[in-house]
Write a protein that holds these residues in place. Structure first.
Motif, mmCIF file in Angstrom:
data_model
loop_
_atom_site.group_PDB
_atom_site.id
_atom_site.type_symbol
_atom_site.label_atom_id
_atom_site.label_comp_id
_atom_site.label_asym_id
_atom_site.label_seq_id
_atom_site.Cartn_x
_atom_site.Cartn_y
_atom_site.Cartn_z
ATOM 1 N N LEU A 208 0.816 -1.216 0.000
ATOM 2 C CA LEU A 208 0.000 0.000 0.000
ATOM 3 C C LEU A 208 0.851 1.268 0.000
ATOM 4 C CD1 LEU A 208 -2.749 -0.975 2.613
ATOM 5 C CD2 LEU A 208 -2.802 -1.251 0.132
ATOM 6 N N ARG A 209 0.301 2.317 -0.602
ATOM 7 C CA ARG A 209 0.917 3.634 -0.523
ATOM 8 C C ARG A 209 0.627 4.253 0.837
ATOM 9 N NH1 ARG A 209 -2.220 6.307 -5.325
ATOM 10 N NH2 ARG A 209 -3.839 5.334 -4.044
ATOM 11 N N SER A 210 1.285 5.368 1.135
ATOM 12 C CA SER A 210 1.158 5.968 2.467
ATOM 13 C C SER A 210 -0.286 6.338 2.796
ATOM 14 C CB SER A 210 2.054 7.202 2.578
ATOM 15 O OG SER A 210 3.408 6.831 2.613
ATOM 16 N N ARG A 211 -0.998 6.950 1.843
ATOM 17 C CA ARG A 211 -2.378 7.319 2.111
ATOM 18 C C ARG A 211 -3.245 6.086 2.294
ATOM 19 N NH1 ARG A 211 -6.180 11.552 -1.335
ATOM 20 N NH2 ARG A 211 -7.757 11.856 0.292
ATOM 21 N N ASP A 212 -2.980 5.049 1.496
ATOM 22 C CA ASP A 212 -3.709 3.788 1.663
ATOM 23 C C ASP A 212 -3.444 3.183 3.037
ATOM 24 O OD1 ASP A 212 -4.340 4.230 -0.978
ATOM 25 O OD2 ASP A 212 -2.977 2.715 -1.768
ATOM 26 N N LEU A 213 -2.208 3.316 3.513
ATOM 27 C CA LEU A 213 -1.869 2.803 4.843
ATOM 28 C C LEU A 213 -2.686 3.499 5.917
ATOM 29 C CD1 LEU A 213 2.037 2.554 4.592
ATOM 30 C CD2 LEU A 213 0.420 0.647 4.674
ATOM 31 N N ALA A 214 -2.909 4.787 5.761
ATOM 32 C CA ALA A 214 -3.725 5.522 6.732
ATOM 33 C C ALA A 214 -5.141 4.956 6.771
ATOM 34 C CB ALA A 214 -3.749 7.008 6.389
ATOM 35 N N VAL A 215 -5.687 4.627 5.602
ATOM 36 C CA VAL A 215 -7.032 4.041 5.549
ATOM 37 C C VAL A 215 -7.021 2.639 6.144
ATOM 38 C CG1 VAL A 215 -8.880 3.283 4.009
ATOM 39 C CG2 VAL A 215 -7.667 5.437 3.554
ATOM 40 N N ALA A 279 -14.858 4.962 8.558
ATOM 41 C CA ALA A 279 -13.446 4.644 8.812
ATOM 42 C C ALA A 279 -12.591 5.006 7.603
ATOM 43 C CB ALA A 279 -13.296 3.157 9.146
ATOM 44 N N ILE A 280 -13.087 4.718 6.411
ATOM 45 C CA ILE A 280 -12.349 5.080 5.192
ATOM 46 C C ILE A 280 -12.166 6.587 5.128
ATOM 47 C CG2 ILE A 280 -12.451 5.112 2.670
ATOM 48 C CD1 ILE A 280 -14.060 2.461 2.879
ATOM 49 N N ALA A 281 -13.219 7.322 5.419
ATOM 50 C CA ALA A 281 -13.154 8.785 5.362
ATOM 51 C C ALA A 281 -12.154 9.338 6.375
ATOM 52 C CB ALA A 281 -14.540 9.377 5.597
ATOM 53 N N ARG A 282 -12.119 8.740 7.567
ATOM 54 C CA ARG A 282 -11.159 9.215 8.579
ATOM 55 C C ARG A 282 -9.729 9.068 8.065
ATOM 56 N NH1 ARG A 282 -14.702 6.587 12.144
ATOM 57 N NH2 ARG A 282 -13.368 4.738 12.273
ATOM 58 N N GLY A 283 -9.448 7.927 7.443
ATOM 59 C CA GLY A 283 -8.105 7.728 6.905
ATOM 60 C C GLY A 283 -7.797 8.666 5.755
ATOM 61 N N ARG A 284 -8.764 8.862 4.851
ATOM 62 C CA ARG A 284 -8.556 9.732 3.690
ATOM 63 C C ARG A 284 -8.341 11.186 4.097
ATOM 64 N NH1 ARG A 284 -10.119 8.646 -1.448
ATOM 65 N NH2 ARG A 284 -10.964 10.759 -1.621
ATOM 66 N N ASN A 285 -9.005 11.600 5.164
ATOM 67 C CA ASN A 285 -8.978 13.010 5.550
ATOM 68 C C ASN A 285 -7.819 13.378 6.480
ATOM 69 O OD1 ASN A 285 -11.299 13.484 4.039
ATOM 70 N ND2 ASN A 285 -12.657 13.009 5.759
ATOM 71 N N LEU A 286 -7.015 12.394 6.859
ATOM 72 C CA LEU A 286 -5.864 12.720 7.699
ATOM 73 C C LEU A 286 -4.875 13.589 6.923
ATOM 74 C CD1 LEU A 286 -4.987 9.358 9.509
ATOM 75 C CD2 LEU A 286 -5.729 11.469 10.600
ATOM 76 N N PRO A 287 -4.268 14.582 7.584
ATOM 77 C CA PRO A 287 -3.222 15.360 6.896
ATOM 78 C C PRO A 287 -2.034 14.467 6.546
ATOM 79 C CG PRO A 287 -3.294 15.882 9.238
ATOM 80 C CD PRO A 287 -4.501 15.035 8.954
ATOM 81 N N LYS A 288 -1.332 14.838 5.502
ATOM 82 C CA LYS A 288 -0.250 14.016 4.989
ATOM 83 C C LYS A 288 0.801 13.714 6.045
ATOM 84 C CE LYS A 288 2.872 13.612 1.027
ATOM 85 N NZ LYS A 288 3.316 14.252 -0.249
ATOM 86 N N GLU A 290 0.433 12.931 8.972
ATOM 87 C CA GLU A 290 0.007 11.845 9.860
ATOM 88 C C GLU A 290 -0.133 10.508 9.134
ATOM 89 O OE1 GLU A 290 -3.357 12.773 12.292
ATOM 90 O OE2 GLU A 290 -2.732 14.858 12.576
ATOM 91 N N TRP A 291 0.196 10.475 7.839
ATOM 92 C CA TRP A 291 0.142 9.197 7.137
ATOM 93 C C TRP A 291 1.279 8.296 7.608
ATOM 94 C CZ3 TRP A 291 -0.364 11.074 1.345
ATOM 95 C CH2 TRP A 291 -1.600 11.697 1.187
ATOM 96 N N PRO A 292 1.030 7.016 7.751
ATOM 97 C CA PRO A 292 2.123 6.086 8.115
ATOM 98 C C PRO A 292 3.194 6.067 7.033
ATOM 99 C CG PRO A 292 -0.034 5.048 8.367
ATOM 100 C CD PRO A 292 -0.261 6.330 7.626
ATOM 101 N N LYS A 293 4.407 5.776 7.447
ATOM 102 C CA LYS A 293 5.507 5.716 6.493
ATOM 103 C C LYS A 293 5.457 4.404 5.723
ATOM 104 C CE LYS A 293 8.758 8.696 8.982
ATOM 105 N NZ LYS A 293 10.106 8.777 9.615
ATOM 106 N N GLN A 294 5.754 4.504 4.442
ATOM 107 C CA GLN A 294 5.816 3.324 3.575
ATOM 108 C C GLN A 294 7.256 2.829 3.521
ATOM 109 O OE1 GLN A 294 5.069 4.134 -0.552
ATOM 110 N NE2 GLN A 294 4.216 2.104 -0.933
#
Length: 393
Positions: A208-215, A279-288, A290-294
């Motif tokens: 997964l990409r970083s934004r996908d990881l957040a979701v 839950a998907i929206a919470r992950g999508r709306n996180l600022p960059k 706060e995305w987990p590192k890939q």
């Protein structure tokens, strides 16, 4: 003394008094984990020098007297492959064991085989053969037969003798401190399960990409909460592969969400769809930020290749020292060592394979190999450890 099944609270209290006076007890459990959020405790087995007993938790109102013993600093608890027993203690008592010995781990510190099953361990250490096992038993069903109780108690009957034998060998080889450290590390790992990033263990998560990881992280949290609320295994709420697929697609409508195969059968996922979309929206709306590192793919490839090289060297060293490689360092441990030594040595956490008793086993062998300070070649093919390490000329 014949096997005993305790079903009365007063008899259980008397047993706990006996264990407290003995100061040393073997402990095991029978449980069922297929149907509930956490494994369901169905039977407890104990053995002291004088008694072998099973306890039916379905008949008792309170198991606190036992958890108090397991978490005090006076009573030594001997288990075999006791991770689930530790989890029961941490989850039901809210505290960690204080004096716990795992004979499966101890055997890995004085021999190449780990993890050894109960039957193989008894045969190797004591020369005792045990036969039969209620492997298909649904331990939730009552009444329990005498045969079931007997086989359950077999799991603890010989553990104290196993530990006495192992203890002498550990002391002779100067590895008693290794055992204490490893028992404590196991408890630390289990105690930390409630707070660590378990979502990182999802199969396929590294794609997964970083934004996908957040979701994915938000979906994992949602799944855990939903599973606990419904008292169902988490994967019965949403399978790992479905979770990863949803994290990649990030649907924003119910119809898009249910377009995934296996999520459009019956009303179950449709009923949960609104909370999944949240839950998907919470992950999508996180600022960059706060995305987990890939994990970078090039690092992952390096870790794979170099990790395989190190595994050969480690296997040879463990054979030399008669200690289980599986206990010293896993594939993941070797990858972490490569990552730390090559990329993150200045800021990263020292990997466990380079700490404590593991560092005594490995020394500088693995890092010297990574740095090119030594080379390895095949020496005596008849040896249990045929690899030879040389300094380059």
């Amino acid at each position: 003394m014949s096997d005993e099944l305790i079903v009365k609270q007063e008899d259980f209290a008397e047993l706990c008094d006996h264990i407290r006076q003995s100061g040393l007890v073997a402990f095991d459990t029978e449980f069922v984990s297929e149907y509930t959020f956490r494994p369901q405790l169905c039977l407890l087995q104990f053995a002291t020098a004088d008694r072998q007993v099973a306890v039916d938790p379905f008949e008792l109102e309170d198991l606190t007297p036992w958890w108090d013993l397991m978490t005090d600093e006076k009573t030594t608890i001997v288990v075999h492959g006791g991770r689930e027993e530790v989890r029961f203690c941490v989850n039901l008592a809210g505290k960690r064991p204080q004096k716990l010995i795992d004979v499966q781990i101890a055997q890995g510190l004085i021999g190449l085989s780990f993890p050894l099953g109960h039957t193989a361990l008894l045969s190797r250490v004591l020369g005792v053969e045990v036969y039969g096992k209620e492997t298909r038993t649904d331990w939730r069903r009552r009444p329990l037969s005498d045969k079931q109780v007997h086989y359950a108690i077999e799991d603890v009957r010989h553990l104290l003798d196993v530990w006495r034998t192992q203890q002498a060998t550990l002391e002779k080889r100067g590895r008693s401190s290794w055992a204490v450290a490893e028992f404590e590390r196991m408890i630390d790992e289990i105690d930390a399960e409630r707070t660590r990033e378990n979502w990182r263990r999802l199969s396929g998560v590294n794609s997964l990409r970083s934004r996908d990881l957040a979701v994915a992280r938000e979906l994992y949290e949602w799944r855990s909460n939903e599973a606990e609320k419904r008292d169902r295994p988490a994967r019965k709420i949403l399978r790992d592969d479905l979770l990863i697929d949803v994290a990649k697609r990030q649907p924003q409508t119910v119809n898009d969400l249910l377009a995934t195969r296996d999520m459009n059968r019956g009303p179950f996922y449709r009923d949960m769809a609104p909370s999944i979309l949240e839950a998907i929206a919470r992950g999508r709306n996180l600022p960059k930020v706060e995305w987990p590192k890939q994990i970078r793919k090039e690092k992952e490839r390096d870790e794979q290749i170099l990790g395989k090289l190190l595994s050969i060297a480690l296997a040879n060293r463990c054979a030399e020292q008669d200690v289980s490689m599986q206990l010293v360092g896993t594939t993941s441990d070797l990858k972490q060592l490569v990552r730390w030594h090559v990329y993150d040595k200045e800021n990263g956490t020292v990997p466990r394979i380079a700490q404590g008793w593991r560092a005594e086993v490995c020394g500088d062998l693995l890092t010297d190999l990574l740095d090119g300070k030594i080379t390895m070649r095949v020496g005596d093919l008849q040896s249990n450890h045929p690899i030879v390490f040389d300094e380059p000329e």
